[in-house]
Design a protein around this motif. Structure first.
Motif, short mmCIF file in Angstrom:
data_model
loop_
_atom_site.label_atom_id
_atom_site.label_comp_id
_atom_site.label_asym_id
_atom_site.label_seq_id
_atom_site.Cartn_x
_atom_site.Cartn_y
_atom_site.Cartn_z
N GLY A 38 14.07 7.18 -1.87
CA GLY A 38 15.21 7.80 -2.52
C GLY A 38 16.25 6.74 -2.82
N ILE A 39 16.62 6.61 -4.08
CA ILE A 39 17.57 5.58 -4.50
C ILE A 39 18.73 6.26 -5.22
CG2 ILE A 39 17.94 3.49 -5.87
CD1 ILE A 39 14.93 2.93 -5.54
N GLN A 40 19.91 6.12 -4.68
CA GLN A 40 21.11 6.69 -5.28
C GLN A 40 21.99 5.56 -5.79
OE1 GLN A 40 23.74 8.78 -2.61
NE2 GLN A 40 24.61 10.02 -4.25
N VAL A 41 22.28 5.61 -7.10
CA VAL A 41 23.12 4.60 -7.74
C VAL A 41 24.42 5.25 -8.17
CG1 VAL A 41 23.28 2.90 -9.59
CG2 VAL A 41 21.06 3.40 -8.56
N THR A 42 25.53 4.70 -7.72
CA THR A 42 26.84 5.23 -8.11
C THR A 42 27.73 4.08 -8.57
OG1 THR A 42 27.69 5.06 -5.85
CG2 THR A 42 26.71 7.16 -6.50
N SER A 43 28.78 4.43 -9.31
CA SER A 43 29.78 3.45 -9.74
C SER A 43 31.08 4.18 -10.03
CB SER A 43 29.31 2.67 -10.97
OG SER A 43 29.51 3.43 -12.14
N ASN A 44 32.10 3.43 -10.41
CA ASN A 44 33.38 4.05 -10.76
C ASN A 44 33.29 4.86 -12.05
OD1 ASN A 44 34.50 2.86 -8.53
ND2 ASN A 44 35.36 1.12 -9.65
N ASP A 45 32.26 4.57 -12.83
CA ASP A 45 32.04 5.30 -14.09
C ASP A 45 30.74 6.08 -13.98
OD1 ASP A 45 31.83 6.26 -16.65
OD2 ASP A 45 31.35 4.33 -17.58
N PRO A 46 30.78 7.35 -13.57
CA PRO A 46 29.55 8.13 -13.35
C PRO A 46 28.63 8.18 -14.57
CG PRO A 46 31.45 9.29 -12.46
CD PRO A 46 31.98 8.12 -13.25
N ALA A 47 29.20 8.17 -15.77
CA ALA A 47 28.37 8.26 -16.97
C ALA A 47 27.45 7.06 -17.11
CB ALA A 47 29.26 8.40 -18.21
N SER A 48 27.84 5.92 -16.55
CA SER A 48 27.05 4.70 -16.72
C SER A 48 25.81 4.67 -15.83
CB SER A 48 27.92 3.47 -16.44
OG SER A 48 28.30 3.44 -15.07
N VAL A 49 25.71 5.59 -14.87
CA VAL A 49 24.57 5.55 -13.94
C VAL A 49 23.63 6.73 -14.12
CG1 VAL A 49 25.85 4.21 -12.23
CG2 VAL A 49 25.87 6.71 -12.10
#
Length: 207
Positions: A38-49
């Motif tokens: 399970g790989i969860q990718v997050t950032s300050n800009d949710p649309a980019s992930v």
């Protein structure tokens, strides 16, 4: 009476008093082919992930029930490690995962994704850490484990403990590792269980 068990046979660790024992280092699990990560990718800009969100993979069995029993063998979200030991993600393509710990994989994915996304945060976990408890336990079943550590004592407790008829001094553990099937007997009544190489269970162990 017939088939009864003496109370003394049900008392665990009679040879342990009030004392402190050094703990063995918890073995680090390493990724193997056919694992599901399970790989969860997050950032300050949710649309980019959005493009990096997990793909769905199907494992043996069907259904999306509880975290144990038939639900443990159903459909899961995650990235499958292929036979070559790689996972495949959008844009960054194949990433060698075999032999790495989850933390090592997390660091590598973060480094690769930083080329596309600012302030990337990556979390990884095993999604196919299952153990099967059979025989004289209250709730024999296949259980999915949410973390990377499970002891044989915890597993037995998770299955509702032994029944009164269990042979507590000779618990069989079956483990597949590196194309070898291992069979080991563990005495859960004795303090030696804490230093056994089978005290910490591995994914897909059968107890």
């Amino acid at each position: 009476g017939c088939g009864s068990v003496k109370l003394s046979q049900m008392v665990m660790y009679k040879d342990l008093g009030t004392e402190k024992l050094p703990m063995d280092t918890i073995p680090e699990l390493r990724i193997r082919p056919l694992d599901i990560i399970g790989i969860q990718v997050t950032s300050n800009d949710p649309a980019s992930v959005v493009v990096f969100q997990q793909q769905r993979v199907t494992t043996v069995g069907s259904g999306t029930g509880s975290a144990s029993g038939e639900g443990a063998l159903g459909i899961q979200d995650g990235y499958r490690v292929d036979e070559e030991g790689d996972i495949h993600m959008p844009f960054i393509g194949a990433v060698a995962a075999q032999g790495k710990t989850l933390n090592e994989l997390r660091k590598e994915l973060t480094q690769k994704l930083d080329k596309y996304i600012l302030n990337t945060n990556v979390q990884c976990r095993f999604m196919n850490f299952r153990v099967t408890l059979m025989g004289e336990v209250a709730r024999p079943s296949t259980y999915t484990i949410p973390n990377e550590r499970l002891t044989i004592i915890e597993a037995i407790g998770m299955a509702g403990d032994f029944t009164p008829y269990a042979e507590r001094t000779s618990v069989l553990v079956i483990r597949d590792r590196d194309n070898v099937r291992e069979f080991a007997r563990v005495n859960t009544q004795d303090r030696s269980v804490f230093t056994s190489p089978y005290f910490y269970l591995s994914p897909n162990d059968i107890v």
